[in-house]
Design a protein around this motif. Structure first.
Motif, PDB file in Angstrom:
ATOM      1  N   GLU A 394      76.993   7.098  83.307  1.00  0.00           N
ATOM      2  CA  GLU A 394      75.940   6.698  82.573  1.00  0.00           C
ATOM      3  C   GLU A 394      75.904   5.088  82.295  1.00  0.00           C
ATOM      4  N   SER A 395      76.896   4.671  81.829  1.00  0.00           N
ATOM      5  CA  SER A 395      77.118   3.289  81.408  1.00  0.00           C
ATOM      6  C   SER A 395      77.304   2.505  82.757  1.00  0.00           C
ATOM      7  N   GLY A 396      77.568   2.958  84.035  1.00  0.00           N
ATOM      8  CA  GLY A 396      77.650   2.200  85.028  1.00  0.00           C
ATOM      9  C   GLY A 396      79.110   2.038  85.439  1.00  0.00           C
ATOM     10  N   ALA A 397      79.983   2.368  84.270  1.00  0.00           N
ATOM     11  CA  ALA A 397      81.305   1.936  84.494  1.00  0.00           C
ATOM     12  C   ALA A 397      82.124   2.614  85.771  1.00  0.00           C
ATOM     13  N   ILE A 398      81.641   3.518  86.213  1.00  0.00           N
ATOM     14  CA  ILE A 398      82.205   4.284  87.452  1.00  0.00           C
ATOM     15  C   ILE A 398      80.855   4.644  88.221  1.00  0.00           C
ATOM     16  N   SER A 399      81.173   4.314  89.522  1.00  0.00           N
ATOM     17  CA  SER A 399      79.942   4.887  90.550  1.00  0.00           C
ATOM     18  C   SER A 399      80.064   6.439  90.766  1.00  0.00           C
ATOM     19  N   GLY A 400      79.026   6.765  91.186  1.00  0.00           N
ATOM     20  CA  GLY A 400      78.868   8.375  91.986  1.00  0.00           C
ATOM     21  C   GLY A 400      80.059   8.682  92.653  1.00  0.00           C
ATOM     22  N   LYS A 401      80.235   7.654  93.555  1.00  0.00           N
ATOM     23  CA  LYS A 401      81.410   7.828  94.658  1.00  0.00           C
ATOM     24  C   LYS A 401      82.881   8.031  93.799  1.00  0.00           C
ATOM     25  N   MET A 402      82.966   7.051  92.974  1.00  0.00           N
ATOM     26  CA  MET A 402      84.365   7.103  92.237  1.00  0.00           C
ATOM     27  C   MET A 402      84.429   8.353  91.432  1.00  0.00           C
ATOM     28  N   LEU A 403      83.460   8.882  91.022  1.00  0.00           N
ATOM     29  CA  LEU A 403      83.640  10.242  90.242  1.00  0.00           C
ATOM     30  C   LEU A 403      84.003  11.054  91.071  1.00  0.00           C
ATOM     31  N   LYS A 404      83.321  11.244  92.176  1.00  0.00           N
ATOM     32  CA  LYS A 404      83.882  12.238  93.205  1.00  0.00           C
ATOM     33  C   LYS A 404      85.380  12.136  93.570  1.00  0.00           C
ATOM     34  N   LYS A 458      61.299  -5.124  79.036  1.00  0.00           N
ATOM     35  CA  LYS A 458      62.517  -5.142  78.693  1.00  0.00           C
ATOM     36  C   LYS A 458      63.657  -4.044  79.219  1.00  0.00           C
ATOM     37  N   THR A 459      62.691  -3.010  79.774  1.00  0.00           N
ATOM     38  CA  THR A 459      63.689  -1.823  80.384  1.00  0.00           C
ATOM     39  C   THR A 459      64.253  -2.430  81.620  1.00  0.00           C
ATOM     40  N   VAL A 460      63.836  -3.617  82.067  1.00  0.00           N
ATOM     41  CA  VAL A 460      64.221  -4.015  83.533  1.00  0.00           C
ATOM     42  C   VAL A 460      65.838  -4.366  83.495  1.00  0.00           C
ATOM     43  N   ILE A 461      66.187  -4.428  82.008  1.00  0.00           N
ATOM     44  CA  ILE A 461      67.810  -4.833  82.104  1.00  0.00           C
ATOM     45  C   ILE A 461      68.674  -3.867  82.732  1.00  0.00           C
ATOM     46  N   GLY A 462      68.194  -2.604  82.573  1.00  0.00           N
ATOM     47  CA  GLY A 462      68.783  -1.625  82.937  1.00  0.00           C
ATOM     48  C   GLY A 462      69.107  -1.673  84.500  1.00  0.00           C
ATOM     49  N   PHE A 463      68.184  -2.320  85.354  1.00  0.00           N
ATOM     50  CA  PHE A 463      68.374  -2.830  86.883  1.00  0.00           C
ATOM     51  C   PHE A 463      69.357  -3.734  86.936  1.00  0.00           C
ATOM     52  N   PHE A 464      69.198  -4.847  86.008  1.00  0.00           N
ATOM     53  CA  PHE A 464      70.211  -5.562  86.319  1.00  0.00           C
ATOM     54  C   PHE A 464      71.921  -5.149  86.175  1.00  0.00           C
ATOM     55  N   VAL A 465      71.777  -4.437  84.944  1.00  0.00           N
ATOM     56  CA  VAL A 465      73.157  -3.893  84.607  1.00  0.00           C
ATOM     57  C   VAL A 465      73.725  -3.109  85.901  1.00  0.00           C
ATOM     58  N   GLY A 466      72.837  -2.333  86.426  1.00  0.00           N
ATOM     59  CA  GLY A 466      73.194  -1.540  87.494  1.00  0.00           C
ATOM     60  C   GLY A 466      73.638  -2.391  88.624  1.00  0.00           C
ATOM     61  N   GLN A 467      73.038  -3.374  88.989  1.00  0.00           N
ATOM     62  CA  GLN A 467      73.115  -4.206  89.933  1.00  0.00           C
ATOM     63  C   GLN A 467      74.428  -5.172  90.084  1.00  0.00           C
ATOM     64  N   VAL A 468      74.676  -5.373  88.682  1.00  0.00           N
ATOM     65  CA  VAL A 468      76.028  -6.110  88.298  1.00  0.00           C
ATOM     66  C   VAL A 468      77.242  -5.320  88.463  1.00  0.00           C
ATOM     67  N   MET A 469      77.039  -4.190  87.855  1.00  0.00           N
ATOM     68  CA  MET A 469      77.963  -3.277  88.236  1.00  0.00           C
ATOM     69  C   MET A 469      78.572  -2.909  89.493  1.00  0.00           C
ATOM     70  N   LYS A 470      77.395  -2.607  90.230  1.00  0.00           N
ATOM     71  CA  LYS A 470      77.594  -2.483  91.696  1.00  0.00           C
ATOM     72  C   LYS A 470      78.219  -3.460  92.501  1.00  0.00           C
ATOM     73  N   ALA A 471      77.770  -4.614  92.147  1.00  0.00           N
ATOM     74  CA  ALA A 471      78.266  -5.879  92.664  1.00  0.00           C
ATOM     75  C   ALA A 471      79.869  -5.932  92.404  1.00  0.00           C
ATOM     76  N   SER A 472      80.347  -5.476  91.151  1.00  0.00           N
ATOM     77  CA  SER A 472      81.576  -5.663  90.908  1.00  0.00           C
ATOM     78  C   SER A 472      82.347  -4.349  91.036  1.00  0.00           C
ATOM     79  N   LYS A 473      81.860  -3.699  92.012  1.00  0.00           N
ATOM     80  CA  LYS A 473      82.449  -2.413  92.205  1.00  0.00           C
ATOM     81  C   LYS A 473      82.772  -1.416  91.278  1.00  0.00           C
ATOM     82  N   GLY A 474      82.057  -1.404  90.043  1.00  0.00           N
ATOM     83  CA  GLY A 474      82.257  -0.896  88.788  1.00  0.00           C
ATOM     84  C   GLY A 474      83.353  -1.425  87.991  1.00  0.00           C
ATOM     85  N   GLN A 475      83.691  -2.579  88.219  1.00  0.00           N
ATOM     86  CA  GLN A 475      85.106  -3.079  87.550  1.00  0.00           C
ATOM     87  C   GLN A 475      84.848  -3.840  86.319  1.00  0.00           C
ATOM     88  N   ALA A 476      83.288  -4.448  86.550  1.00  0.00           N
ATOM     89  CA  ALA A 476      83.238  -5.363  85.308  1.00  0.00           C
ATOM     90  C   ALA A 476      82.943  -4.406  84.068  1.00  0.00           C
TER      91      ALA A 476
END
Ligand code: ADP
Ligand code: MG
Ligand code: ZN
Length: 493
Positions: A394-404, A458-476
């Motif tokens: 939910e928080s983007g800390a891990i990706s769906g793939k990592m969860l699997k 303001k909800t667009v922030i969710g999009f940016f969070v997602g992109q940043v988490m993805k770019a950092s491979k979930g590590q940020a």
């Protein structure tokens, strides 16, 4: 493979089955129903016995209050009407494991009547009536095996003699083996919720006798029934009924008659065999038990017991759908046992998004359990673990793939999710400069979303969070990402 009688599709369609089930459920009292011997399963043979349960002359039964409370609780959960006064009766018959020569049961005045169980049959709801629910004592057990010197010997264990049972008798309203299976599944679920029995079929805490007849479709009068005994799983009961229906139709179609009898099911062969022709009910010479007073359940105890009735599966499913926004199917899976439902509700309340918890159970947990042949009760990943994993996604800390991958590891090592996650969790990026660098890149490549955000969406922030988490491979570090993004997205940043 056994040869099943052959009948044509047309012959099968000409007849309809009528099924009624008699279920015995052992109550989880500490002591037996009429004496203070332990009712525990598995003790050394004949160690839990006394003059009362051995049936010695002159010994007097004293009714166990807890057994009555449990029986009333089960009756209430099955929507029965509780009779204020019920009568114990002697059911007389000879059997080696019944030293008294009679079993104390209830006959024309049972503890409870007119109940029902809701089942789903071919997608629609149906009520199966419960004719009666009564209290009785169990008989002893004949042991035919375990004698190295002779295969011919039989020994009697009277530990089970006097263990409290309820017998739940359905109306002849079950229309197919599938409905019988569903009825038993629902009943077991309800009884387990009440906690009055463990319904363990291997230990004989739940036993079912299945009565079945067939009649030409449209005929009102019932056909002659047979009773199938000694079937120790719901699946076998379904199979035995299916076999028996086909057998009866084959007999009738070839001009024969059905004999009223008791039959045994051999699960290895998938066939039923005649055991003995059925005694008529009056052969038992029932009469009121002279050593016990009528059983009175007064209004006060009635109310007290009703108070201890837990929320039942059906009601709980409806409430969970409303409370957590999950589907009927989710609710079905998650209420399979009371423990599971309790655990889920704890997890769902703690998790950010209960629906995601339910989805993960469905999409990631059930398949892995099935592949390992595990029940959800013995899942390496607890509901708490599922809740944590849901929050991390939910928080983007891990990706769906990592969860699997993490779930796979949990199953491989038989460890719960929090443990696995702690060990395997990716190195977090907590350096603000590094995170800012990623944020800058993402903002630069998404001018349209930036414009939307600054225009007030303001909800667009969710999009940016997602992109940043993805770019950092979930590590940020997600919290830092959120904070830094909020700053960077402001017009004067
Ligand atoms: P019995 O006295 O032979 O035990 P009961 O009237 O007590 O018979 O019924 C036992 C069970 O058999 C009940 O569950 C009842 O619904 C079912 N039953 C009764 N008659 C039939 C029938 N003709 N076909 C199928 N089931 C039946
Ligand atoms: Mg009967
Ligand atoms: Zn005893």
């Amino acid at each position: 493979m056994a040869t099943t009688p052959e009948i044509s599709v047309a012959a099968r369609a000409k007849y309809e089955p009528v099924i009624g089930l008699e279920v015995h459920v052992q109550l989880l009292t500490v002591t037996k129903i009429f004496c203070s011997c332990s009712a525990r399963f598995g003790a050394l043979p004949n160690t839990n016995v006394c003059p009362v349960c051995l049936g010695l002359p002159g010994a007097l039964p004293v009714l166990n209050r807890k057994a009555v409370e449990f029986a009333v609780l089960a009756a209430m959960a099955l929507h029965c009407r509780i009779n204020q006064t019920s009568i114990f009766a002697r059911k007389n018959y000879f059997y080696p494991d019944l030293p008294k020569g009679y079993q104390i049961s209830q006959y024309d005045k049972p503890l409870a009547e007119f109940g029902a169980i809701d089942i789903t049959s071919s997608g629609s709801q149906k009520k199966i009536g419960i004719t009666r629910l009564h209290l009785e004592e169990d008989a002893g057990k004949s042991l035919h095996e375990g004698f190295p010197d002779s295969a011919e010997k039989t020994a009697i264990d009277l530990n089970r003699s006097g263990v409290p049972l309820i017998e739940i008798v359905s109306g002849p309203e079950i229309a197919s083996p599938d409905e019988a299976y569903e009825y038993l599944t629902r009943m077991k679920e309800i009884i387990l919720y009440t906690g009055v029995s463990d319904c363990n079929m291997e230990e004989g805490s739940l036993r079912c006798d299945a009565n079945v007849s067939v009649r030409p479709r449209g005929q009102r009068q019932f056909g002659t029934k047979t009773e199938i005994k000694n079937v120790n799983s719901f699946r076998f009961i379904r199979d035995a009924l299916e076999y028996e229906i086909v057998r009866q139709i084959a007999v009738l179609e070839s001009g024969g008659k059905i004999t009223q009898e008791t039959r045994l099911y051999n699960s290895a062969e998938g066939k039923t065999y005649s055991m003995r022709s059925k005694e008529e009910a009056h052969d038992y010479r029932y009469f009121p038990e002279p050593d016990l007073l009528p059983l009175v359940v007064d209004e006060k105890s009635h109310a007290e017991i009703r108070h201890s009735l837990p929320e039942l599966p059906e009601a709980r499913r409806k409430r969970m759908v409303a409370d957590y926004g999950i589907t009927d199917y989710d609710a079905e899976v998650l209420t399979a046992s009371k423990t599971l439902a309790d655990e889920f509700e704890l997890a769902a309340k703690a998790a950010k998004n209960p629906k995601r918890v339910a989805n993960l159970v469905q999409s990631e947990l059930m398949g892995r359990l099935k592949a390992k042949g595990l029940e959800i009760a013995s899942s390496p990943i607890s509901m708490k673990g599922v809740a944590l994993s849901a929050d991390l996604v939910e928080s983007g800390a891990i990706s769906g793939k990592m969860l699997k991958d993490l779930y796979d590891l949990c199953f491989e090592r038989n460890q719960d999710f929090p443990t696995i996650y702690e060990n395997a969790r990716p190195q977090q990026i907590t350096d603000p400069a590094a995170i800012e660098k990623i944020i800058d890149e993402i903002i630069a490549t998404n001018p349209k979303q930036l414009e939307q955000y600054r225009a007030g969406k303001k909800t667009v922030i969710g999009f940016f969070v997602g992109q940043v988490m993805k770019a950092s491979k979930g590590q940020a570090n997600p919290q830092m990402v959120n904070e830094l993004l909020a700053k960077k997205l402001e017009p004067n940043a």
